[in-house]
Design an enzyme around this catalytic site. Structure first.
Site, PDB file in Angstrom:
ATOM      1  N   GLU A 173       0.820  -1.211   0.000  1.00 15.24           N
ATOM      2  CA  GLU A 173       0.000   0.000   0.000  1.00 15.24           C
ATOM      3  C   GLU A 173       0.859   1.268   0.000  1.00 15.24           C
ATOM      4  O   GLU A 173       0.753   2.120  -0.896  1.00 15.24           O
ATOM      5  CB  GLU A 173      -0.889  -0.032   1.240  1.00 15.24           C
ATOM      6  CG  GLU A 173      -1.719   1.207   1.464  1.00 15.24           C
ATOM      7  CD  GLU A 173      -2.449   1.168   2.794  1.00 15.24           C
ATOM      8  OE1 GLU A 173      -3.439   1.910   2.909  1.00 15.24           O
ATOM      9  OE2 GLU A 173      -2.028   0.433   3.703  1.00 15.24           O
ATOM     10  N   HIS A 174       1.689   1.433   1.016  1.00 15.35           N
ATOM     11  CA  HIS A 174       2.564   2.600   1.143  1.00 15.35           C
ATOM     12  C   HIS A 174       4.014   2.164   0.934  1.00 15.35           C
ATOM     13  O   HIS A 174       4.465   1.220   1.576  1.00 15.35           O
ATOM     14  CB  HIS A 174       2.483   3.214   2.548  1.00 15.35           C
ATOM     15  CG  HIS A 174       1.106   3.595   2.983  1.00 15.35           C
ATOM     16  ND1 HIS A 174       0.414   2.887   3.953  1.00 15.35           N
ATOM     17  CD2 HIS A 174       0.298   4.615   2.603  1.00 15.35           C
ATOM     18  CE1 HIS A 174      -0.755   3.466   4.158  1.00 15.35           C
ATOM     19  NE2 HIS A 174      -0.865   4.505   3.339  1.00 15.35           N
TER      20      HIS A 174
END
Length: 433
Positions: free
Chosen positions: A318-319
Site C-alpha cells: 500500500e505505502h
C-alpha cells in the site's frame, strides 16, 4: 539474494485468522439481510456497546457536536480538506468527455456520470480517523455524487466529535454513528431506516475489508483497503532512526498491520531493528504497534538497488517510502504500489493526514491490479452512439450482418440487415410472409 533478518508469522496462521473473519462476516451480513434494523442494533450493541434511539444524527445534533470541537481542530480540518479537494479537482480535470465522428454521420461519445449514492466508511474503533472523512466524502462530492452516506463507529461508547465535524464539513448528506460489518452491510443492502447506496468507499480493519469483498457485485466498492501496510526502502545513507519511526507510524494502526524494511545495508537493517525495539516500549500505541511488529514486521537485506526495487514490486504494498540517495528512481523502477513517498522529507503520515493525495489505498497485493481511491472511482464512464448518415447505416448494417453470422447470431444479423434495407433498399430474404 535477499537475507531475511526478521520474519513475519507463518502464512498458515494468517490464513486461519482470515477464515475466522470470513465466517463472522458472512453471519453478520446474512442476519442483517434477514432482520434489518433489528440485526444492525444487535451487532452495534455486541461489538461497539452502542444502541441509541437512532443511529443517524439529526442536523441539530451535528451542529451541536461540531460546535463542541476546538476552533484549531476545525481550521485544520478545513485546511486539509482544501488540499484533498484541490487534488481531486485536478484529477477530475484530467478526465475528458468527448464526441468524435468516426465515419460520415457516425458519432461516438463518452460521458462520466457520478453514481447516485455512495457510502463512506470512516474507521474509528480505536482512533478518531478524521482524515478518512476527507478522503472518501470530499472526493465523492468533487465527483458530483448527490447523496453521500457516511458511517463511523463510536469510540468506547462516546461520539467522536472531531470525526463528525470532518464528515459534516466534507459534505456528507447523512451521518450515522455505526461501525464495522453492520455499517457496511446496512449501506449495501439497506434496512427499514437506511436506503442502500450504489458504491462503498473507505478503509477499515479485516472485517470491514471482508464485508466489502463479500458484497462486491451487489454494490460497487472502491478497493480492498485494510489493514494498513508500509514498506520502507533504504540504502546505506538512510537514517535508521527515521526508518524505525516511520515503520512504527503505520504499525500503530492495528496488530495486523505489516511493516517491512528492504535495504541494501545490513548495518542499517540491524540498527533499525534496534531502534524499533528501543522506541516501542515508550509508544502510547504500543499495544497495537507491538504485536504488528512482532507478528507482521519483516526486514530484508539485498545486495543492489535493482534487487531492492524488484523485491519491493513483489510485495505490491500500500505505502512505499523511498529513503535512498535518488528516491525518484522508484518512479522508473517500480510499478506495483498504492502510493510512493519519495525522500526523507516525505513521510507516509503526510499522505495519511495532510498532503492532499488520497490515503485509501490497495492492500494485500491488490496494488498488482488497481491504484487507490480517486475521483474516477465515483464516476461511471459510459458511451453513446448515433448513426445519421444513410450510407454509413448501409455500410454498418451489411457489415453487422456478415460479422454476426460468423458467430451464428442470426438475431443480431437481422438487426443489421434491417438498417441496410431501410438505408439502401437491401432485400430481406428471411422476411417472407
Amino acid at each position: 539474494m535477499a537475507t531475511i533478518l526478521k520474519h513475519a508469522v507463518p502464512t498458515s496462521e494468517v490464513t486461519a485468522s482470515l477464515d475466522r473473519v470470513r465466517e463472522t462476516v458472512t453471519g453478520v451480513i446474512a442476519d442483517i439481510r434477514a432482520r434489518g434494523d433489528e440485526a444492525v442494533r444487535a451487532c452495534s450493541e455486541k461489538f461497539d456497546r452502542w444502541s441509541p434511539d437512532s443511529f443517524r444524527l439529526t442536523d441539530e445534533e451535528v451542529e451541536k457536536i461540531v460546535a463542541s470541537v476546538p476552533r484549531q481542530v476545525i481550521d485544520d480540518i478545513r485546511f486539509v480538506q482544501d488540499q484533498v479537494r484541490a487534488f481531486a479537482r485536478h484529477q477530475l480535470d484530467s478526465l475528458r468527455e468527448f464526441e468524435v465522428e468516426t465515419l460520415p454521420g457516425v458519432r461516438l461519445g463518452q460521458r462520466h456520470i457520478p453514481v447516485r449514492a455512495a457510502g463512506a466508511y470512516i474507521p474509528g474503533g480505536r482512533y478518531p480517523l478524521t482524515a478518512s472523512a476527507h478522503m472518501t466524502i470530499v472526493t465523492a462530492k468533487v465527483a458530483g455524487v448527490p447523496r453521500v452516506v457516511a458511517c463511523t463507529p463510536p469510540i468506547h461508547g462516546e461520539i467522536p466529535a472531531a470525526t463528525v465535524a470532518a464528515m459534516h464539513l466534507a459534505g456528507a448528506d447523512e451521518i450515522w454513528l455505526l461501525g464495522g460489518v453492520q455499517a457496511v452491510a446496512a449501506m449495501s443492502v439497506g434496512t427499514e431506516t437506511m436506503r442502500p447506496v450504489n458504491l462503498i468507499a473507505g478503509p477499515g480493519n479485516a472485517y470491514v475489508a471482508e464485508a466489502k469483498r463479500q458484497l462486491f457485485g451487489e454494490i460497487g466498492i472502491d478497493l480492498f483497503a485494510g489493514p494498513t501496510e508500509i514498506l520502507v526502502l533504504a540504502d546505506d545513507r538512510a537514517d535508521p532512526f527515521v526508518c524505525a519511526v516511520d515503520l512504527l507510524s503505520q504499525a500503530e494502526h492495528g496488530p495486523d498491520s505489516p511493516a517491512v524494511l528492504i535495504t541494501t545495508s545490513r548495518e542499517l537493517a540491524e540498527r533499525t531493528i534496534a531502534e524499533v525495539e528501543r522506541l516501542l516500549p515508550g509508544m502510547p500505541t504500543r499495544d497495537f504497534a507491538g504485536p504488528a511488529w512482532r507478528d507482521h514486521g519483516q526486514v530484508h537485506v539485498v545486495d543492489t538497488l535493482d534487487e531492492l526495487y524488484a523485491l519491493a514490486d513483489e510485495f505490491a504494498f500500500e505505502h512505499v517510502e523511498v529513503l535512498t540517495a535518488e528516491p525518484r528512481l522508484a518512479l522508473e523502477r517500480m510499478s506495483q504500489y498504492g502510493a510512493l513517498f519519495l525522500g526523507e522529507g516525505t513521510c507516509v503520515s503526510f499522505g495519511d493526514k495532510v498532503i492532499g493525495t488520497n490515503h485509501v489505498l490497495p492492500t494485500r497485493g491488490a496494488a498488482r491490479y488497481t491504484g487507490g481511491l480517486w475521483v474516477g472511482k465515483y464516476l461511471k464512464t459510459v458511451t453513446y452512439q448515433e448513426v445519421t448518415d444513410i450510407e454509413s447505416q448501409a455500410l454498418l448494417g451489411r457489415l453487422c450482418g456478415r460479422a454476426a453470422r460468423v458467430e451464428l447470431f442470426e438475431g443480431h444479423a437481422r438487426s443489421g440487415d434491417v438498417r441496410a434495407a431501410r438505408a439502401a433498399g437491401d432485400e430481406l430474404p428471411w422476411n417472407t410472409p
